[in-house]
Design an enzyme around this catalytic site. Structure first.
Site, PDB file in Angstrom:
ATOM      1  N   ARG A 200      49.685  19.807 -25.595  1.00 13.95           N
ATOM      2  CA  ARG A 200      49.591  18.560 -26.056  1.00 13.95           C
ATOM      3  C   ARG A 200      50.648  17.608 -25.545  1.00 13.95           C
ATOM      4  O   ARG A 200      50.118  16.476 -25.264  1.00 13.95           O
ATOM      5  CB  ARG A 200      49.875  18.748 -27.654  1.00 13.95           C
ATOM      6  CG  ARG A 200      48.709  19.358 -28.669  1.00 13.95           C
ATOM      7  CD  ARG A 200      48.532  18.957 -29.916  1.00 13.95           C
ATOM      8  NE  ARG A 200      48.468  17.738 -30.208  1.00 13.95           N
ATOM      9  CZ  ARG A 200      48.715  17.093 -31.560  1.00 13.95           C
ATOM     10  NH1 ARG A 200      49.328  18.106 -32.395  1.00 13.95           N
ATOM     11  NH2 ARG A 200      48.528  16.212 -31.728  1.00 13.95           N
ATOM     12  N   CYS A 259      56.721  14.214 -33.706  1.00 11.13           N
ATOM     13  CA  CYS A 259      55.493  15.162 -33.355  1.00 11.13           C
ATOM     14  C   CYS A 259      54.223  14.646 -33.305  1.00 11.13           C
ATOM     15  O   CYS A 259      53.961  13.448 -32.834  1.00 11.13           O
ATOM     16  CB  CYS A 259      55.804  16.292 -34.444  1.00 11.13           C
ATOM     17  SG  CYS A 259      55.618  15.800 -35.852  1.00 11.13           S
TER      18      CYS A 259
END
Length: 301
Positions: A200, A259
């Site tokens: 990611r 995050c």
């Protein structure tokens, strides 16, 4: 009474319980893929007397309410979030109201745990610091460690608590927003640490947000890196060595954690504190907030 401010071990929690000192334990277990699972797990088994703290209901503002860039569908300023992103922070006043509703007081030691490598309980740990309450610690190893040591659990609904009067104090944790991060994007004194999985981070996949990639210049440290094979945080010396290798001399005072939505960034922030590197900043909106504005730069590699 000993005050625990970062980690607490199972034996220490048992001593706290036996001491009769004021405390409250919170079960923060959750599953992003199945939001109802945390409640089901709590009903099945939890530390006796633990209060349920749900990421969606208790530790986030109402979904769809106004964030940094979100659509405004809640007119009441009392519900205005303190951050953007998929899990926007409730404002401090709203959070304090919930603490009052469950009977938490300023003289209590808080102990937070989950079943998820401190991924979700770290959110409540940080929020209590943000509310000015320093006496909060993560149960190292979570519920699995408690059960491994043969400690009792109970099932069913939480017990009722009388309403309390929790008073907000000056924040003991630093919250930054997208504007803060963007303003320092080329400042060598700022170091963004991204806790998402490597694929990611590199922009190879993006299962949750509309844009793949990462904040330019960010470093990647998946939050699970902080946890050893025993399910507990790695020793302080090992964490210090790993963060030193990641930061390569960058000033820790300029570290900002993020995050996807400001939740799994917290194990990195806690780990830096365990390592003796101080309490660093949180960008709670994180990638889901950053990529919501097309004018913000994105990097892939």
């Amino acid at each position: 009474m000993t005050t625990y401010t970062t980690l607490i071990q199972v034996s220490e929690l048992q001593s706290l319980i036996d001491s009769g000192a004021p405390f409250m334990v919170f079960d923060c277990s959750f599953d992003l893929a199945n939001p109802a699972q945390g409640d089901s797990q709590y009903l099945e088994s939890h530390i006796p007397g633990a209060v349920r703290a749900d990421l969606d209901r208790n530790l986030s503002a109402k979904h769809g309410s106004p964030g940094a860039d979100g659509k405004i569908i809640v007119a009441d300023d009392a519900d205005k979030p303190a951050s953007g992103g998929r899990h926007p922070l409730p404002n401090r006043e709203r959070f304090a109201m919930w603490l009052c509703e469950i009977g938490f007081t300023n003289d209590m030691q808080a102990v937070v745990y989950d079943r998820n490598n401190a991924n979700y309980c770290g959110r409540l740990w940080w929020m209590l610091k943000w509310a000015g309450h320093d006496a909060v610690a993560v149960l190292d190893g979570g519920l699995p460690a408690w059960q491994t040591e043969g400690k009792p659990v109970e099932s069913g609904e939480a017990i009722a608590h009388f309403q309390s009067n929790f008073e907000l104090k000056p924040a003991l944790a630093r919250l930054v927003n997208a504007d803060d991060v963007f303003a320092n994007i080329d400042n060598p004194d700022q170091t963004v640490i991204d806790a998402r999985a490597p694929a990611r981070f590199r922009g190879e996949v993006e299962p949750l947000d509309p844009v793949a990639g990462h904040i330019p210049g960010a470093l990647n440290r998946p939050f699970t890196t902080n946890i050893g094979t025993d399910g507990k945080f790695k020793p302080a010396a090992q964490l210090r060595q790993e963060f030193d290798a990641l930061l390569l001399g960058h000033d820790t005072a300029g570290v900002v954690h993020q995050c996807g939505s400001g939740v799994s960034a917290l194990p990195n922030l806690i780990a830096m504190e365990i390592a003796g590197l101080g309490r660093t900043a949180l960008y709670a909106g994180s990638w889901s907030d950053w990529c919501s504005n097309p004018n913000r730069p994105v990097e892939k590699n």
